[in-house]
Design a protein around this motif. Structure first.
Motif, PDB file in Angstrom:
ATOM      1  N   ASP A   1     -28.853 -29.910  93.873  1.00  0.00           N
ATOM      2  CA  ASP A   1     -27.486 -29.637  94.321  1.00  0.00           C
ATOM      3  C   ASP A   1     -26.882 -30.738  95.187  1.00  0.00           C
ATOM      4  OD1 ASP A   1     -28.704 -29.364  96.802  1.00  0.00           O
ATOM      5  OD2 ASP A   1     -27.920 -27.356  97.203  1.00  0.00           O
ATOM      6  N   TRP A   2     -27.484 -31.933  95.201  1.00  0.00           N
ATOM      7  CA  TRP A   2     -27.045 -32.944  96.164  1.00  0.00           C
ATOM      8  C   TRP A   2     -25.711 -33.591  95.808  1.00  0.00           C
ATOM      9  CZ3 TRP A   2     -26.975 -38.157  94.573  1.00  0.00           C
ATOM     10  CH2 TRP A   2     -27.677 -38.454  93.399  1.00  0.00           C
ATOM     11  N   LEU A   3     -25.124 -33.239  94.665  1.00  0.00           N
ATOM     12  CA  LEU A   3     -23.810 -33.771  94.303  1.00  0.00           C
ATOM     13  C   LEU A   3     -22.721 -32.697  94.274  1.00  0.00           C
ATOM     14  CD1 LEU A   3     -24.616 -36.385  91.504  1.00  0.00           C
ATOM     15  CD2 LEU A   3     -23.857 -36.814  93.840  1.00  0.00           C
ATOM     16  N   VAL A   4     -23.020 -31.500  94.762  1.00  0.00           N
ATOM     17  CA  VAL A   4     -22.020 -30.427  94.757  1.00  0.00           C
ATOM     18  C   VAL A   4     -20.789 -30.822  95.564  1.00  0.00           C
ATOM     19  CG1 VAL A   4     -21.562 -28.083  95.536  1.00  0.00           C
ATOM     20  CG2 VAL A   4     -23.664 -28.576  94.298  1.00  0.00           C
ATOM     21  N   ASP A   5     -20.982 -31.455  96.703  1.00  0.00           N
ATOM     22  CA  ASP A   5     -19.873 -31.869  97.563  1.00  0.00           C
ATOM     23  C   ASP A   5     -19.118 -33.031  96.922  1.00  0.00           C
ATOM     24  OD1 ASP A   5     -18.132 -32.668  99.537  1.00  0.00           O
ATOM     25  OD2 ASP A   5     -19.670 -32.991 101.074  1.00  0.00           O
TER      26      ASP A   5
ATOM     27  N   LEU B   1     -20.365 -42.516  96.209  1.00  0.00           N
ATOM     28  CA  LEU B   1     -20.678 -43.122  94.916  1.00  0.00           C
ATOM     29  C   LEU B   1     -21.882 -44.059  95.082  1.00  0.00           C
ATOM     30  CD1 LEU B   1     -19.529 -43.358  91.942  1.00  0.00           C
ATOM     31  CD2 LEU B   1     -18.494 -45.492  92.720  1.00  0.00           C
ATOM     32  N   THR B   2     -23.094 -43.523  94.927  1.00  0.00           N
ATOM     33  CA  THR B   2     -24.300 -44.344  94.990  1.00  0.00           C
ATOM     34  C   THR B   2     -24.590 -44.939  93.614  1.00  0.00           C
ATOM     35  OG1 THR B   2     -25.816 -42.544  94.416  1.00  0.00           O
ATOM     36  CG2 THR B   2     -25.214 -42.781  96.748  1.00  0.00           C
ATOM     37  N   TRP B   3     -25.596 -45.803  93.564  1.00  0.00           N
ATOM     38  CA  TRP B   3     -25.943 -46.472  92.305  1.00  0.00           C
ATOM     39  C   TRP B   3     -26.339 -45.482  91.222  1.00  0.00           C
ATOM     40  CZ3 TRP B   3     -30.733 -45.887  90.043  1.00  0.00           C
ATOM     41  CH2 TRP B   3     -31.764 -45.376  90.851  1.00  0.00           C
ATOM     42  N   ARG B   4     -26.829 -44.312  91.601  1.00  0.00           N
ATOM     43  CA  ARG B   4     -27.238 -43.322  90.617  1.00  0.00           C
ATOM     44  C   ARG B   4     -26.050 -42.756  89.822  1.00  0.00           C
ATOM     45  NH1 ARG B   4     -32.469 -41.008  91.310  1.00  0.00           N
ATOM     46  NH2 ARG B   4     -33.590 -41.849  93.101  1.00  0.00           N
ATOM     47  N   LEU B   5     -24.840 -43.034  90.269  1.00  0.00           N
ATOM     48  CA  LEU B   5     -23.650 -42.501  89.605  1.00  0.00           C
ATOM     49  C   LEU B   5     -22.911 -43.568  88.798  1.00  0.00           C
ATOM     50  CD1 LEU B   5     -22.327 -40.295  92.544  1.00  0.00           C
ATOM     51  CD2 LEU B   5     -23.970 -39.727  90.762  1.00  0.00           C
ATOM     52  N   GLU B   6     -23.535 -44.718  88.630  1.00  0.00           N
ATOM     53  CA  GLU B   6     -22.933 -45.812  87.874  1.00  0.00           C
ATOM     54  C   GLU B   6     -23.794 -46.127  86.656  1.00  0.00           C
ATOM     55  OE1 GLU B   6     -20.697 -48.189  91.482  1.00  0.00           O
ATOM     56  OE2 GLU B   6     -22.785 -48.718  91.014  1.00  0.00           O
TER      57      GLU B   6
ATOM     58  N   ALA C   1     -27.789 -36.933  85.506  1.00  0.00           N
ATOM     59  CA  ALA C   1     -28.824 -35.898  85.567  1.00  0.00           C
ATOM     60  C   ALA C   1     -29.730 -35.964  84.348  1.00  0.00           C
ATOM     61  CB  ALA C   1     -28.169 -34.523  85.670  1.00  0.00           C
ATOM     62  N   LEU C   2     -29.195 -36.388  83.214  1.00  0.00           N
ATOM     63  CA  LEU C   2     -29.995 -36.455  81.992  1.00  0.00           C
ATOM     64  C   LEU C   2     -31.187 -37.386  82.166  1.00  0.00           C
ATOM     65  CD1 LEU C   2     -30.464 -35.793  79.009  1.00  0.00           C
ATOM     66  CD2 LEU C   2     -28.940 -37.713  78.451  1.00  0.00           C
TER      67      LEU C   2
ATOM     68  N   ARG D   1     -27.343 -31.839  88.751  1.00  0.00           N
ATOM     69  CA  ARG D   1     -27.377 -32.133  90.178  1.00  0.00           C
ATOM     70  C   ARG D   1     -26.225 -31.411  90.873  1.00  0.00           C
ATOM     71  NH1 ARG D   1     -28.756 -38.556  89.213  1.00  0.00           N
ATOM     72  NH2 ARG D   1     -26.600 -38.591  88.493  1.00  0.00           N
ATOM     73  N   MET D   2     -25.718 -30.343  90.203  1.00  0.00           N
ATOM     74  CA  MET D   2     -24.562 -29.600  90.707  1.00  0.00           C
ATOM     75  C   MET D   2     -24.848 -28.099  90.820  1.00  0.00           C
ATOM     76  SD  MET D   2     -22.064 -31.914  91.062  1.00  0.00           S
ATOM     77  CE  MET D   2     -20.418 -31.299  90.741  1.00  0.00           C
ATOM     78  N   ALA D   3     -26.111 -27.707  90.979  1.00  0.00           N
ATOM     79  CA  ALA D   3     -26.475 -26.291  91.071  1.00  0.00           C
ATOM     80  C   ALA D   3     -26.619 -25.914  92.543  1.00  0.00           C
ATOM     81  CB  ALA D   3     -27.770 -26.023  90.311  1.00  0.00           C
TER      82      ALA D   3
END
Length: 298
Positions: free
Chosen positions: A74-78, A83-88, A96-97, A176-178
């Protein structure tokens, strides 16, 4: 690999099938020189998971019918999470895949002892822009005080169904949104003779149902995987003394060293990592094509 060193990677360090293929070829060349390359996939080294694989290989579940896997965080719910490297995509490959889904795909194939041959998928990015970081960050978060927004170019969640080579059906969810789920990795395998279930938040336990028992007394029972006869436990504490997450990394290092000492084939190999990458590529292709069934290249 090219330097002739033994290598242990947590997961395939590749964003595409082509990169994974190149790494696998490098591992094969290294093997010819006597070097060992192994993908960690540390969840295989949870004693309860390894023991579940033994039970399935022994035929305790009979022919498999279903494999059900979910990995929820759930660390991306907010939406203000930076925008960390994991989101690029150019740095992470996928969201998440690849981060979570890779683990449950590997576990499903490992436990079943057979590959996924086709998938049908959906994915979604729920928050498409996030605050840019003020400086570099290697973790899951950082200081986002620049005031600027950047595009999220990976998935927040992916769901897909699949079929194993034997015909057994499988389902997967990675997100990562639960909200409220910190590191919830759960598996259930159903066969003609019984079922097994595992929850990472209770990682010293298996739930086992023997369907051959009389209905009046049959049901799921708890197996506490802490006996010396259980995988890896001969090196640790007395029965009932639980192991933790960190022990999985000790176990994978031990397996790499043993592989080197005994001259045996590493498992999981880079070829196993490539197979996972091919499943992920099929999932992405299916999601892009409105969930059309997509074969996995074997």
């Amino acid at each position: 690999l090219e330097a002739g060193k033994h290598v242990l990677c947590e997961k395939p360090l590749a964003n595409t099938v082509a990169e994974a293929e190149a790494m696998t070829e490098a591992a094969e060349r290294a093997a010819a020189r006597g070097q060992v390359a192994m993908v960690g996939f540390n969840y295989r080294r949870v004693p309860a998971i390894t023991y579940a694989r033994q039970l399935i290989a022994e035929g305790r579940l009979g022919a498999l019918r279903h494999v059900r896997a979910a990995y929820l965080q759930d660390w991306l719910v907010d939406p203000e999470s930076p925008l960390t490297w994991r989101l690029e995509r150019e740095r992470a490959g996928s969201g998440a895949l690849g981060d979570l889904g890779a683990h449950i795909v590997d576990l499903a194939q490992y436990l079943a002892g057979e590959p996924l041959v086709g998938v049908s998928a959906v994915s979604e990015t729920f928050v498409r822009e996030r605050p840019r970081l003020a400086g570099p960050s290697a973790g899951l978060s950082g200081a986002a005080d620049t005031g600027a927004l950047g595009a999220v170019t990976v998935d927040d969640a992916a769901l897909f169904t699949g079929r194993l080579a034997s015909g057994a059906l499988a389902s997967f969810e990675a997100t990562r949104m639960a909200a409220g789920r910190k590191n919830a990795l759960r598996l259930e395998i159903n066969g003609e003779r019984g079922s097994l279930a595992f929850d990472l938040e209770r990682l010293n336990e298996l739930s086992f149902h023997d369907h051959t028992e009389p209905a009046a007394t049959a049901g799921f029972r708890r197996i506490l995987v802490t006996e010396p006869r259980h995988p890896y436990l001969e090196a640790w504490w007395p029965p009932g003394h639980a192991l933790g997450y960190e022990h999985t990394f000790v176990h994978q290092a031990r397996d790499l060293v043993r592989t080197i000492a005994e001259g045996t084939a590493p498992a999981p190999s880079f070829a196993d990592g490539l197979q996972v990458q091919r499943v992920l590529a099929a999932v992405e292709e299916s999601a892009e094509k409105n969930s059309v069934h997509t074969p996995v290249v074997l």
